[in-house]
Design a protein around this motif. Structure first.
Motif, short mmCIF file in Angstrom:
data_model
loop_
_atom_site.label_atom_id
_atom_site.label_comp_id
_atom_site.label_asym_id
_atom_site.label_seq_id
_atom_site.Cartn_x
_atom_site.Cartn_y
_atom_site.Cartn_z
N HIS A 88 -0.51 30.80 28.61
CA HIS A 88 -0.67 30.60 30.03
C HIS A 88 -2.01 29.11 29.79
N LYS A 89 -1.18 28.09 30.58
CA LYS A 89 -2.63 27.33 30.39
C LYS A 89 -3.46 27.43 31.97
N LEU A 90 -4.95 27.12 32.20
CA LEU A 90 -5.03 27.08 33.51
C LEU A 90 -5.26 25.43 33.50
N CYS A 91 -5.88 24.79 32.85
CA CYS A 91 -5.41 23.43 33.41
C CYS A 91 -6.74 22.28 32.16
N SER A 92 -6.20 21.30 32.50
CA SER A 92 -6.44 20.60 31.09
C SER A 92 -6.69 19.12 31.73
N TRP A 93 -8.08 18.14 30.91
CA TRP A 93 -8.37 16.91 31.27
C TRP A 93 -7.37 16.00 30.03
N SER A 423 -1.68 32.00 18.06
CA SER A 423 -2.19 30.41 17.06
C SER A 423 -1.13 29.67 17.51
N CYS A 424 -1.60 28.55 18.34
CA CYS A 424 -0.89 27.23 18.31
C CYS A 424 -0.67 25.73 17.65
N SER A 425 -1.34 25.44 16.81
CA SER A 425 -1.35 24.27 16.81
C SER A 425 -0.98 23.22 17.48
N GLN A 426 0.10 23.08 18.24
CA GLN A 426 -0.20 21.89 19.68
C GLN A 426 -1.23 22.10 20.70
N ARG A 427 -0.47 23.46 21.15
CA ARG A 427 -1.53 23.19 22.73
C ARG A 427 -3.44 23.67 21.54
N LEU A 428 -3.91 24.40 20.49
CA LEU A 428 -4.77 24.75 20.46
C LEU A 428 -4.90 23.56 19.31
N PRO A 429 -5.51 22.38 19.06
CA PRO A 429 -5.54 21.84 17.97
C PRO A 429 -6.90 22.25 17.71
N TYR A 430 -7.75 22.55 17.84
CA TYR A 430 -9.02 23.24 17.69
C TYR A 430 -9.90 23.84 18.64
N ASP A 453 -7.49 43.06 38.29
CA ASP A 453 -8.60 44.23 37.44
C ASP A 453 -7.43 43.75 35.92
N GLU A 454 -7.11 42.98 35.82
CA GLU A 454 -6.95 42.06 34.19
C GLU A 454 -8.03 41.76 33.51
N THR A 455 -8.11 41.84 32.54
CA THR A 455 -9.08 41.12 31.79
C THR A 455 -8.52 40.14 30.92
N TYR A 456 -9.06 38.64 30.99
CA TYR A 456 -8.37 37.87 30.38
C TYR A 456 -9.24 37.31 29.08
N VAL A 457 -8.17 36.62 27.99
CA VAL A 457 -9.37 35.84 26.93
C VAL A 457 -8.92 34.46 26.86
N VAL A 458 -10.44 33.56 27.48
CA VAL A 458 -9.81 32.07 27.79
C VAL A 458 -10.58 31.18 27.09
N VAL A 459 -9.99 30.58 26.41
CA VAL A 459 -10.23 28.99 25.18
C VAL A 459 -10.18 27.83 25.75
N LEU A 460 -11.36 27.21 25.28
CA LEU A 460 -11.32 25.72 25.12
C LEU A 460 -10.90 25.03 23.67
N SER A 461 -10.12 24.08 24.18
CA SER A 461 -9.34 23.76 22.82
C SER A 461 -9.68 21.72 23.04
N PHE A 481 -8.22 24.48 29.01
CA PHE A 481 -8.45 25.47 29.06
C PHE A 481 -7.23 26.58 29.02
N TYR A 482 -6.79 27.05 27.71
CA TYR A 482 -5.87 28.27 27.79
C TYR A 482 -6.61 29.76 28.04
N PHE A 483 -5.43 30.88 28.06
CA PHE A 483 -5.66 32.14 28.22
C PHE A 483 -4.60 32.93 28.30
N PHE A 484 -4.64 34.48 27.62
CA PHE A 484 -3.90 35.39 27.74
C PHE A 484 -4.32 36.45 28.53
N SER A 485 -3.33 37.07 28.69
CA SER A 485 -3.86 38.89 29.21
C SER A 485 -4.47 39.52 28.02
#
Length: 538
Positions: A88-93, A423-430, A453-461, A481-485
């Motif tokens: 899921h996409k949280l937000c981007s610049w 693994s997503c080279s388009q949304r998570l290039p680095y 009460d879900e825990t989320y894994v969030v990444v900064l790409s 910022f993208y995240f998944f459950s």
């Protein structure tokens, strides 16, 4: 009779011709089907370069119609890893902006580095992030180029609109991030790469107090550890790090990990990996004192120092990472830190009691009880990683796989025990950083509903490789910022899921003893020699 024979011959001729035509038609279709890959590329070659770049810019259509393109291989690769895990996409610049800074200035003067006089939006690159208890997302922006407005900032989740990250606010203030010689003082923040928020709702950061600009190091003072109370937004402590603990340069003081308990905030200890010198600098909050712990295990492995990423436009970007001990995460259950180098597949553990013992720090590195835990999968060099104390699952960034991997601390660590979840080279290039949060991100999930009460894994790409290869593109998503459950990811990757009885005292799952004499307790030099022998045998 002759007429009948001629008629039979005519029918036979017609049958032969028909069969030949059908066979030719079938063969042509079969050839087209088998050589469809070539045919599409042949058609693609007739497009001009402008069309080629347009397809890359609209990569969704490009993947759909050009199934054998390089990026589509990544698309198939993405599906292979955790295909049912929704990202899921949280937000981007496209470009990072600040609330109180809208003026661009390319002017350069060594004594006037303030963003108001020297603000270059393209050079403001987020390098780390963390969540606070009140829904703020804190972001660090390393000052590795000129024109960075603030090195520490934040935005509030409630201000996110239409998948767009809001403008940042400098933290703790704009003045505290100023570098103008006319107003700069020792309390100002100069250069923070990554930081952490502890269990007591305090933000800890190491300010290198130097700028790496124009291939020169501008040293403005001694590096310092700063601690902010996020409830009052005031600085609880600021202490300089003595030079004897970061020999030669503070360039390697990139991050900090904090061991603290909510009911005893004064007993906290901070661990600062020194990626330049291969040591861990320890700070006792109660004693207000530093020491450092070193070990051969903290070094990198040259075999895994070469990195190669493919940009969204299909160009390979090669670079080298030679950082020594890079990141650590806490295992509260076993009371140890799990650490690694970014240019190595090895994971090792260090008992917290030894890290927090000044007496141990004075001893020889051979006396430090560092244990080899295991090795990760191919291309599994890990940047940031976090262990969830609730289920003993470790989540780690894998930049070569454009994603996140998991493994369970209860199991023996091996390449087969590590699963690439997304693994997503388009949304998570680095993938630059990773964090776990229990903050309710359900409102940002458009297609699925999750429990509060879900825990989320969030990444900064970030789009680091493309920016390096093609220059800064204002029309592209460059930081996001993208995240998944976590629960959803564990359902799709049961190998990482916690065991039903893993929390019982009589659990018999893998747990290396610090007194064991198995291979994982061997010295690093011995294991490295063995690994080279095994490679030679193969």
């Amino acid at each position: 009779m002759v007429y009948i024979k001629e008629l039979i011959g005519l029918f036979a001729l017609i049958a032969i011709v028909a069969a030949s035509g059908y066979k030719h038609s079938y063969s042509h279709y079969d050839k087209y089907d088998k050589d469809d890959k070539w045919d599409r590329h042949d058609k693609h070659d007739h497009h001009d370069k402008h069309d080629h770049h347009d397809k890359h810019d609209h990569h969704g259509k490009y993947d759909k119609y050009d199934k054998d393109d390089k990026w589509d291989k990544h698309y198939k690769h993405d599906k292979k890893h955790g295909s049912d895990v929704e990202l899921h996409k949280l937000c981007s610049w496209n470009v990072v902006e600040f609330e109180k800074c809208n003026l661009r200035s390319d002017a350069w003067h060594p004594l006037k580095l303030d963003a108001g006089r020297n603000y270059i939006p393209e050079n403001n690159v987020p390098t780390g992030f963390a969540f606070s208890q009140d829904g703020r997302v804190f972001v660090s922006l390393a000052r590795e180029r000129k024109g960075v407005y603030a090195t520490l900032a934040y935005f509030h989740l409630k201000d996110v609109r239409d998948d767009c990250c809001p403008k940042l606010r400098a933290y703790p203030s704009d003045e505290a991030n100023s570098l103008d010689a006319e107003c700069c003082n020792e309390g100002n923040l100069v250069n923070v790469k990554r930081f952490t928020v502890d269990r007591c709702n305090r933000l800890w950061a190491v300010d290198k107090n130097l700028l790496d600009l124009n291939d020169k190091n501008w040293v403005l003072g001694s590096p310092k550890l700063v601690v902010y109370n996020l409830g009052s937004n005031k600085c609880d402590r600021e202490v300089k790090i003595p030079q004897e603990y970061y020999t030669h340069s503070a360039q390697g003081l990139d991050s900090v990990l904090v061991h603290s308990e909510p009911h005893k905030p004064e007993d906290a200890h901070a661990y600062i990996p020194d990626t330049y010198n291969g040591c861990i600098v320890v700070y006792s909050y109660k004693q207000n004192k530093f020491w450092k712990v070193c070990s051969p295990e903290f070094y990198s492995d040259a075999k895994y120092s070469k990195f190669c990423l493919e940009t969204r436009k299909g160009k390979d970007v090669t670079y080298y990472r030679n950082e020594l001990v890079y990141d650590c995460t806490l295992d509260y259950k076993r009371e140890e830190a799990i650490c690694h180098s970014v240019s190595s597949l090895d994971e090792f553990t260090v008992p917290l009691c030894e890290l927090e013992s000044e007496e141990t720090a004075r001893c020889s590195p051979d006396s430090l009880n560092v244990k080899f835990l295991g090795q990760k999968c191919k291309d599994g060099q890990t940047g940031t990683h976090h262990l969830n104390p609730k289920n003993q699952v470790v989540w780690g960034v894998q930049e070569l796989n454009h994603g996140v991997a998991c493994w369970n601390r209860e199991n023996k660590l091996s390449p087969d025990a590590v699963n690439v979840v997304v693994s997503c080279s388009q949304r998570l290039p680095y993938v630059a950083d990773l964090a776990l949060t229990n903050y309710d991100l359900a409102p940002f999930c458009k297609s699925r509903k999750y429990h509060k009460d879900e825990t989320y894994v969030v990444v900064l790409s970030n789009n680091r490789a493309s920016i390096r290869a093609h220059g800064f593109d204002h029309k592209q998503e460059n930081f996001a910022f993208y995240f998944f459950s976590e629960s959803e990811a564990l359902e799709c990757n049961p190998q990482c899921a916690p065991h039903k009885h893993s929390h019982h005292k009589d659990s018999k799952h893998y747990e290396p003893s610090h007194k064991s004499h198995h291979d994982y307790s061997r010295p690093y030099s011995y294991r490295y020699k063995k690994s080279k022998e095994s490679v030679a045998e193969q």
